[in-house]
Design an enzyme around this catalytic site. Structure first.
Site, PDB file in Angstrom:
ATOM      1  N   LYS A   1     -39.912   1.370 -42.926  1.00 56.13           N
ATOM      2  CA  LYS A   1     -39.923  -0.068 -42.652  1.00 56.13           C
ATOM      3  C   LYS A   1     -39.658  -0.943 -43.973  1.00 56.13           C
ATOM      4  O   LYS A   1     -38.801  -1.786 -44.081  1.00 56.13           O
ATOM      5  CB  LYS A   1     -41.088  -0.643 -42.328  1.00 56.13           C
ATOM      6  CG  LYS A   1     -41.087  -2.101 -41.928  1.00 56.13           C
ATOM      7  CD  LYS A   1     -40.210  -2.560 -40.953  1.00 56.13           C
ATOM      8  CE  LYS A   1     -40.220  -4.080 -40.693  1.00 56.13           C
ATOM      9  NZ  LYS A   1     -38.687  -4.482 -39.853  1.00 56.13           N
TER      10      LYS A   1
ATOM     11  N   ASN B   1     -54.765 -19.605 -36.729  1.00 56.24           N
ATOM     12  CA  ASN B   1     -53.421 -19.046 -36.687  1.00 56.24           C
ATOM     13  C   ASN B   1     -52.512 -20.137 -36.803  1.00 56.24           C
ATOM     14  O   ASN B   1     -52.466 -20.858 -35.937  1.00 56.24           O
ATOM     15  CB  ASN B   1     -53.601 -17.996 -35.380  1.00 56.24           C
ATOM     16  CG  ASN B   1     -52.061 -17.465 -35.330  1.00 56.24           C
ATOM     17  OD1 ASN B   1     -51.356 -17.350 -36.442  1.00 56.24           O
ATOM     18  ND2 ASN B   1     -51.653 -16.947 -34.424  1.00 56.24           N
ATOM     19  N   GLY B   2     -51.344 -20.145 -37.603  1.00 59.63           N
ATOM     20  CA  GLY B   2     -50.361 -20.933 -37.373  1.00 59.63           C
ATOM     21  C   GLY B   2     -50.168 -21.640 -38.396  1.00 59.63           C
ATOM     22  O   GLY B   2     -50.507 -21.267 -39.523  1.00 59.63           O
TER      23      GLY B   2
ATOM     24  N   GLU C   1     -24.419  -6.785 -37.959  1.00 57.52           N
ATOM     25  CA  GLU C   1     -25.759  -6.465 -37.665  1.00 57.52           C
ATOM     26  C   GLU C   1     -25.812  -5.945 -36.267  1.00 57.52           C
ATOM     27  O   GLU C   1     -26.808  -4.744 -35.868  1.00 57.52           O
ATOM     28  CB  GLU C   1     -26.615  -7.860 -37.495  1.00 57.52           C
ATOM     29  CG  GLU C   1     -28.018  -7.925 -37.077  1.00 57.52           C
ATOM     30  CD  GLU C   1     -28.829  -7.107 -38.101  1.00 57.52           C
ATOM     31  OE1 GLU C   1     -28.429  -6.633 -39.123  1.00 57.52           O
ATOM     32  OE2 GLU C   1     -29.890  -6.494 -37.522  1.00 57.52           O
TER      33      GLU C   1
ATOM     34  N   LYS D   1     -27.801  -2.119 -35.828  1.00 55.63           N
ATOM     35  CA  LYS D   1     -28.809  -2.040 -35.075  1.00 55.63           C
ATOM     36  C   LYS D   1     -28.602  -0.952 -34.114  1.00 55.63           C
ATOM     37  O   LYS D   1     -29.372  -0.006 -33.891  1.00 55.63           O
ATOM     38  CB  LYS D   1     -29.115  -3.323 -33.818  1.00 55.63           C
ATOM     39  CG  LYS D   1     -29.845  -4.480 -34.591  1.00 55.63           C
ATOM     40  CD  LYS D   1     -31.199  -4.305 -34.589  1.00 55.63           C
ATOM     41  CE  LYS D   1     -31.808  -4.668 -35.845  1.00 55.63           C
ATOM     42  NZ  LYS D   1     -31.236  -4.567 -37.207  1.00 55.63           N
TER      43      LYS D   1
ATOM     44  N   ARG E   1     -51.578  -7.658 -36.200  1.00 54.19           N
ATOM     45  CA  ARG E   1     -51.249  -9.085 -36.305  1.00 54.19           C
ATOM     46  C   ARG E   1     -51.179  -9.810 -37.672  1.00 54.19           C
ATOM     47  O   ARG E   1     -50.858 -10.827 -37.776  1.00 54.19           O
ATOM     48  CB  ARG E   1     -51.853  -9.896 -35.346  1.00 54.19           C
ATOM     49  CG  ARG E   1     -51.702  -9.409 -33.754  1.00 54.19           C
ATOM     50  CD  ARG E   1     -52.710 -10.584 -32.957  1.00 54.19           C
ATOM     51  NE  ARG E   1     -52.112 -12.007 -33.146  1.00 54.19           N
ATOM     52  CZ  ARG E   1     -51.111 -12.434 -32.387  1.00 54.19           C
ATOM     53  NH1 ARG E   1     -50.693 -11.691 -31.304  1.00 54.19           N
ATOM     54  NH2 ARG E   1     -50.837 -13.616 -32.535  1.00 54.19           N
TER      55      ARG E   1
ATOM     56  N   CYS F   1     -51.570 -14.354 -37.017  1.00 55.83           N
ATOM     57  CA  CYS F   1     -52.831 -13.860 -37.525  1.00 55.83           C
ATOM     58  C   CYS F   1     -53.465 -13.386 -36.285  1.00 55.83           C
ATOM     59  O   CYS F   1     -52.969 -13.567 -35.077  1.00 55.83           O
ATOM     60  CB  CYS F   1     -53.655 -14.757 -38.265  1.00 55.83           C
ATOM     61  SG  CYS F   1     -53.040 -15.606 -39.658  1.00 55.83           S
TER      62      CYS F   1
ATOM     63  N   GLU G   1     -28.854   2.428 -36.102  1.00 54.49           N
ATOM     64  CA  GLU G   1     -30.246   2.877 -36.533  1.00 54.49           C
ATOM     65  C   GLU G   1     -31.168   3.272 -35.295  1.00 54.49           C
ATOM     66  O   GLU G   1     -32.132   3.762 -35.678  1.00 54.49           O
ATOM     67  CB  GLU G   1     -30.863   1.863 -37.589  1.00 54.49           C
ATOM     68  CG  GLU G   1     -31.136   0.487 -36.858  1.00 54.49           C
ATOM     69  CD  GLU G   1     -31.927  -0.457 -38.116  1.00 54.49           C
ATOM     70  OE1 GLU G   1     -32.410  -0.001 -38.793  1.00 54.49           O
ATOM     71  OE2 GLU G   1     -31.500  -1.862 -37.658  1.00 54.49           O
TER      72      GLU G   1
ATOM     73  N   HIS H   1      -5.101  -4.416 -39.471  1.00 54.94           N
ATOM     74  CA  HIS H   1      -4.819  -3.696 -40.763  1.00 54.94           C
ATOM     75  C   HIS H   1      -5.203  -2.262 -40.818  1.00 54.94           C
ATOM     76  O   HIS H   1      -5.612  -1.831 -41.927  1.00 54.94           O
ATOM     77  CB  HIS H   1      -5.294  -4.699 -41.894  1.00 54.94           C
ATOM     78  CG  HIS H   1      -4.792  -5.997 -41.946  1.00 54.94           C
ATOM     79  ND1 HIS H   1      -3.578  -6.341 -42.422  1.00 54.94           N
ATOM     80  CD2 HIS H   1      -5.440  -7.412 -41.653  1.00 54.94           C
ATOM     81  CE1 HIS H   1      -3.413  -7.660 -42.201  1.00 54.94           C
ATOM     82  NE2 HIS H   1      -4.421  -8.262 -42.061  1.00 54.94           N
TER      83      HIS H   1
ATOM     84  N   TRP I   1     -52.006 -13.052 -41.877  1.00 58.46           N
ATOM     85  CA  TRP I   1     -50.688 -12.948 -42.243  1.00 58.46           C
ATOM     86  C   TRP I   1     -50.449 -14.102 -42.970  1.00 58.46           C
ATOM     87  O   TRP I   1     -50.255 -15.207 -42.200  1.00 58.46           O
ATOM     88  CB  TRP I   1     -49.826 -12.693 -41.168  1.00 58.46           C
ATOM     89  CG  TRP I   1     -48.410 -12.288 -41.489  1.00 58.46           C
ATOM     90  CD1 TRP I   1     -47.501 -13.404 -41.867  1.00 58.46           C
ATOM     91  CD2 TRP I   1     -47.730 -11.042 -42.024  1.00 58.46           C
ATOM     92  NE1 TRP I   1     -46.332 -12.681 -42.246  1.00 58.46           N
ATOM     93  CE2 TRP I   1     -46.424 -11.365 -42.546  1.00 58.46           C
ATOM     94  CE3 TRP I   1     -48.469  -9.851 -42.224  1.00 58.46           C
ATOM     95  CZ2 TRP I   1     -45.819 -10.376 -42.903  1.00 58.46           C
ATOM     96  CZ3 TRP I   1     -47.573  -8.807 -42.558  1.00 58.46           C
ATOM     97  CH2 TRP I   1     -46.161  -8.941 -43.357  1.00 58.46           C
TER      98      TRP I   1
HETATM   99  C1  AGP Z   1     -33.052  -3.577 -40.685  1.00 60.84           C
HETATM  100  O1  AGP Z   1     -33.086  -3.268 -39.181  1.00 60.84           O
HETATM  101  C2  AGP Z   1     -33.580  -2.421 -41.455  1.00 60.84           C
HETATM  102  N1  AGP Z   1     -34.913  -2.027 -40.738  1.00 60.84           N
HETATM  103  C3  AGP Z   1     -33.156  -2.657 -43.001  1.00 60.84           C
HETATM  104  O2  AGP Z   1     -31.675  -2.747 -43.036  1.00 60.84           O
HETATM  105  C4  AGP Z   1     -33.741  -3.630 -43.619  1.00 60.84           C
HETATM  106  O3  AGP Z   1     -33.246  -4.704 -43.292  1.00 60.84           O
HETATM  107  C5  AGP Z   1     -33.543  -3.551 -45.097  1.00 60.84           C
HETATM  108  O4  AGP Z   1     -34.045  -2.232 -45.370  1.00 60.84           O
HETATM  109  C6  AGP Z   1     -34.206  -4.439 -46.013  1.00 60.84           C
HETATM  110  O5  AGP Z   1     -35.375  -4.801 -45.976  1.00 60.84           O
HETATM  111  P1  AGP Z   1     -36.056  -5.946 -46.459  1.00 60.84           P
HETATM  112  O6  AGP Z   1     -35.585  -6.965 -45.703  1.00 60.84           O
HETATM  113  O7  AGP Z   1     -37.730  -5.575 -46.408  1.00 60.84           O
HETATM  114  O8  AGP Z   1     -35.726  -5.728 -48.065  1.00 60.84           O
END
Ligand code: AGP
Length: 625
Positions: free
Chosen positions: A620, A109-110, A494, A498, A27, A2, A501, A517, A85
């Site tokens: 996001k 906060n916490g 993962e 990264k 925050r 927060c 993207e 394979h 938050w």
């Molecule tokens: C991950 O770096 C991406 N931003 C994306 O794959 C994200 O994880 C995915 O869209 C799921 O989002 P969510 O966790 O809000 O459901």
């Protein structure tokens, strides 16, 4: 996470506090509130407070109405504010901070870990709580000490007495209607910094709160109290013994301050991962048992489960792949991990004895939300792992475990991912506990091992410079492959995500055993391959097979960048570049091995001149299917 602001000085506190909240909104934006101690508080005996759920604009709108009706209501030169938050209690007006009791107001906060026990103790004294938050325990406790006992009538002594009863992580600010000109604040494991002005003193979760007024700041240490007045500040420990602070001069501009001195929020969020893991664990082990946030499922419901599906997207999906290894090992339940966008279209076999775990940072991802709805239509039980309190997915689930990564501004998931992995372990332990496939002492031991992980994540951040150098060297590559086995395989996926993207570079993650394979045909001279090594102390066969994989690809010209445990001799012998991470229990290694890959991707993106926080074509939260 927060945003907290405090002010004591010669200016109208309300304006200073509201402006500071604007710069702290990143925050937390579930709710916002202010408290002012001035002439009105002296008349009424209560601090003047306004608070509203939702964004800061809701609060400022309410303040405009308040002041139009009563212009002097918020007069005063002592005030504090909060952007929330939510961790405990949904984002509502009632749960918004500040919380009040008697003449006190508190912002926090916490996580107060022992809030349930303290709430029961105070209710036994007849205290009536108004909110569902852990924070209200702090204000009711300080009020209790102020009206009864040895500290009766003493503002500061009552605050110290209350602080000494609290467990967990907290930054707290206390004000009292009868004590204008003073704020008592305390911190344990969450940020608080003092701003020293000319005839005015500030408090903030970070320097963004007051950087426009002063660049002279003082950092507080662990378990410290600071009492601020217009003339300055006094720092003590929780026993009241004076202690030194750490004065420093702020040399950031406002924008950099919001990003903790980094160029991008994501870089700051990578560094917030130890706290994200620690906060996600806090409060989930009580009385020797794993406890979830909202459990509308009985232990018998969990014992009736005969299959687990995990549904998620992107990084959340990868966190589910890690969870699969833990859940199956601990509970002996079959666990399938499904892309949420595919799940409901393949007509999965679901029923009342199926548990669907829906993992989502935003809690609003349409693919995952629709998968949850489909699961419930098929009478399956749904447990949500979510970073956003009160979001749609947790609202439509039977049980919820909130990750506590705080707001994640960078589009690419980092601290939320590590928090999801952490929360998924807790889900696995809760299942094992309910089903008796792990004894209580075994569950406790796994939890204790998890509690040691934040410090190890902190250590892994030190791989930053080496990953930065590698990133600059490889920024021109056309493609990079990622290999892993066991829980290292989801880490490889993962790491590839990264890089795709953030740097718009082709990357692919493989289960190392799959190389022969087909994918090994991709290996050519100089091709960079990042290998996530399993612990040599874990499944020895896995480790030796991955050493063979490294040698196979090296024989075909690959350049191997190996993420391996400190002391892994074989990795050191064969790697072209060795990145060492601390030893950790096999299942928990993803919490460490992922971090260098996040840093690498962010550094390649910067080397390529891209916006790390806002990668092209991405959002996001993907609220459309
Ligand atoms: C991950 O770096 C991406 N931003 C994306 O794959 C994200 O994880 C995915 O869209 C799921 O989002 P969510 O966790 O809000 O459901």
């Amino acid at each position: 996470m927060c945003g907290i602001v405090g002010y004591v000085g010669h200016r109208p506190a309300l304006g200073v506090v509201v402006e500071a909240l604007r710069r702290m909104e990143y925050r937390g934006y579930d709710s916002a509130g202010v408290a002012v101690v001035g002439p009105r508080a002296a008349q009424t005996g209560v601090v003047t407070v306004e608070k509203r759920a939702g964004k800061l604009a809701n609060l400022t709108g309410a303040l405009q109405v308040d002041i139009a009706a009563d212009p002097d209501r918020f007069a005063g030169t002592t005030g504090m504010g909060h952007t929330r938050w939510a961790t405990h209690g949904r984002p509502t007006d009632r749960n918004a901070h500040p919380h009040v009791a008697g003449g006190f107001a508190v912002v926090h906060n916490g996580i107060i870990e022992n809030y349930a026990a303290l709430r029961a103790e105070l209710e036994a004294y007849g205290v009536e709580f108004e909110s569902d938050t852990d924070t209200e325990v702090a204000v009711q406790l300080v009020q209790h000490h102020y009206v009864a006992g040895s500290t009766a009538g003493d503002f500061e002594a009552s605050a110290y007495a209350a602080l000494r009863r609290l467990d967990g992580a907290f930054t707290l600010l206390f004000v009292h209607a009868a004590h204008p000109g003073t704020i008592v604040a305390a911190r344990r494991s969450t940020p608080l910094v003092v701003g020293v002005g000319d005839g005015e003193t500030f408090l903030g979760s970070d320097v963004a709160a007051f950087i426009e007024h002063t660049r002279d700041a003082v950092e507080l240490g662990q378990d410290q109290v600071v009492i601020i007045t217009a003339g300055g500040y006094l720092i003590t420990d929780f026993a009241g013994e004076p202690q030194p602070g750490t004065p420093f001069r702020i040399d950031w501009d406002l924008e950099a301050a919001e990003k903790g001195g980094h160029d991008y929020f994501m870089l700051k969020e990578i560094e917030e991962q130890p706290a994200a893991v620690e906060n996600t664990l806090l409060g989930h082990f009580e009385g020797g048992r794993i406890v979830l946030d909202e459990q509308r499922l009985s232990d018998q419901d969990l014992r009736d489960v005969d299959k687990v599906f995990i549904v998620a997207c992107g990084s959340a999906y990868h966190s589910g792949l890690v969870a699969k290894y833990a859940i199956e090992h601990w509970t002996r339940l079959p666990c399938e991990v499904e892309l949420a966008s595919e799940f409901r279209y393949r007509d999965p076999v679901l029923g009342r004895s199926t548990l669907v775990v829906a993992i989502s940072q935003s809690g609003e991802t349409a693919d995952t939300l629709e998968a949850v709805r489909h699961a419930r239509e098929q009478k399956a039980r749904v447990l949500a792992v979510c970073n956003t309190n009160g979001a749609q997915i947790p609202r439509e689930s039977d049980a919820v475990l909130y990750t506590r990564a705080g707001p994640e501004i960078g589009v690419a998931s980092t601290k939320a991912f590590l928090a999801q992995v952490t929360a998924n372990y807790l889900v696995g332990l809760a299942l094992a506990q309910a089903r008796g496939t792990k004894y209580p002492d075994e569950v406790a031991r796994e939890y204790r091992d998890l509690e040691a992980m934040p410090a190890l994540v902190e250590k892994v951040l030190a791989t930053g410079p080496a990953m930065r150098d590698l990133a600059r060297e490889l920024a021109g590559a056309d493609t990079i492959l990622f290999l892993g086995r066991h829980v290292g395989y989801p880490v490889a996926l993962e790491g590839a995500l990264k890089l795709k993207e953030l740097a718009y570079m082709h990357a692919e993650g493989f289960a190392a055993g799959e190389l022969k394979h087909g994918p090994i045909a991709l290996i050519e001279d100089g091709l960079p391959v990042i290998v996530v090594m399993p612990s040599p102390r874990g499944r020895a066969v896995l480790h030796s097979k991955l050493v063979s994989n490294i040698r196979e690809i090296q024989a075909r010209g690959a350049r191997t960048i190996v993420i391996a445990e400190e002391g892994d001799e074989a990795a050191a012998t064969h790697a072209d570049n060795l990145i060492q991470i601390p030893a950790a229990p096999t299942l928990f290694q993803p919490l460490l091995a992922t971090v260098p890959l996040q840093i690498f991707a962010a550094e390649v993106a910067q080397a390529r001149g891209y916006d790390v926080d806002k990668p092209r074509n991405l959002a996001k939260s993907v609220t459309v299917e």
